[in-house]
Scaffold this motif. Structure first.
Motif, PDB file in Angstrom:
ATOM      1  N   UNK A  18      31.818  36.123  38.358  1.00 23.64           N
ATOM      2  CA  UNK A  18      32.054  35.109  39.368  1.00 23.64           C
ATOM      3  C   UNK A  18      32.721  33.824  38.919  1.00 23.64           C
ATOM      4  N   UNK A  19      33.444  33.817  37.794  1.00 25.93           N
ATOM      5  CA  UNK A  19      34.038  32.555  37.352  1.00 25.93           C
ATOM      6  C   UNK A  19      35.564  32.565  37.293  1.00 25.93           C
ATOM      7  N   UNK A  20      36.203  33.688  37.495  1.00 17.54           N
ATOM      8  CA  UNK A  20      37.660  33.729  37.402  1.00 17.54           C
ATOM      9  C   UNK A  20      38.314  32.928  38.538  1.00 17.54           C
ATOM     10  N   UNK A  21      39.483  32.396  38.257  1.00 20.24           N
ATOM     11  CA  UNK A  21      40.238  31.627  39.247  1.00 20.24           C
ATOM     12  C   UNK A  21      41.115  32.530  40.121  1.00 20.24           C
ATOM     13  N   UNK A  22      41.078  33.832  39.909  1.00 17.85           N
ATOM     14  CA  UNK A  22      41.921  34.788  40.618  1.00 17.85           C
ATOM     15  C   UNK A  22      41.663  34.780  42.118  1.00 17.85           C
TER      16      UNK A  22
ATOM     17  N   UNK B 249      37.812  28.847  34.358  1.00 17.38           N
ATOM     18  CA  UNK B 249      36.402  28.652  34.043  1.00 17.38           C
ATOM     19  C   UNK B 249      35.877  29.680  33.052  1.00 17.38           C
ATOM     20  N   UNK B 250      36.345  30.931  33.129  1.00 18.95           N
ATOM     21  CA  UNK B 250      35.864  31.958  32.204  1.00 18.95           C
ATOM     22  C   UNK B 250      36.181  31.554  30.765  1.00 18.95           C
ATOM     23  N   UNK B 251      37.407  31.140  30.521  1.00 17.13           N
ATOM     24  CA  UNK B 251      37.797  30.713  29.179  1.00 17.13           C
ATOM     25  C   UNK B 251      36.987  29.495  28.744  1.00 17.13           C
TER      26      UNK B 251
ATOM     27  N   UNK C  76      39.939  45.251  42.814  1.00 12.91           N
ATOM     28  CA  UNK C  76      38.882  46.242  42.564  1.00 12.91           C
ATOM     29  C   UNK C  76      37.645  45.595  41.964  1.00 12.91           C
ATOM     30  N   UNK C  77      37.864  44.774  40.940  1.00 11.63           N
ATOM     31  CA  UNK C  77      36.756  44.121  40.260  1.00 11.63           C
ATOM     32  C   UNK C  77      37.260  42.791  39.698  1.00 11.63           C
ATOM     33  N   UNK C  78      36.981  41.723  40.377  1.00 13.93           N
ATOM     34  CA  UNK C  78      37.439  40.386  40.006  1.00 13.93           C
ATOM     35  C   UNK C  78      36.977  39.992  38.599  1.00 13.93           C
ATOM     36  N   UNK C  79      35.817  40.477  38.186  1.00 18.13           N
ATOM     37  CA  UNK C  79      35.251  40.094  36.897  1.00 18.13           C
ATOM     38  C   UNK C  79      35.959  40.739  35.707  1.00 18.13           C
ATOM     39  N   UNK C  80      36.876  41.666  35.958  1.00 21.10           N
ATOM     40  CA  UNK C  80      37.690  42.231  34.876  1.00 21.10           C
ATOM     41  C   UNK C  80      38.858  41.311  34.529  1.00 21.10           C
TER      42      UNK C  80
END
Length: 103
Positions: free
Chosen positions: A10-14, A74-76, A46-50
């Motif tokens: 749940x942290x990607x900016x995508x 945010x992930x980085x 498909x999977x935002x967390x990838x």
């Protein structure tokens, strides 16, 4: 395709704007983690967390339907904070006050 590693949930900016997508499929071809698929003639996540926030999808999207902040999301920030033993510094918080998209 690289082995599918999930990063932090749940942290990607995508972001994908379904209405702007023209269904060309370029995102499915350039994404090294297979985040996208074509479904009902448009792209779908498909999977935002990838997502590793490399930005290849956004740079190659001819209709501008994809947004991601490559390398500064945010992930980085969370990963680097853990490695350094500091709080995340992703640029979406100013002076301790959260912006609308803060991690």
């Amino acid at each position: 395709m690289i082995k599918q590693y999930e990063y932090l949930a749940g942290v990607t900016t995508l972001r994908l704007d379904d209405a702007a997508c023209i269904g060309c499929g370029l995102c499915t071809q350039v994404c090294p983690h297979g985040v996208f698929k074509i479904q009902d003639k448009i792209a779908a996540i498909q999977n935002r967390d990838l997502c590793m926030e490399c930005g290849a999808c956004a740079r190659n999207c001819p209709s501008g339907a994809i947004f991601v902040r490559p390398g500064v999301g945010c992930a980085m920030a969370i990963i680097m904070g853990k490695l350094r033993g500091t709080q995340p510094q992703c640029g979406c918080c100013e002076g301790g006050k959260e912006k609308s998209s803060c991690c």
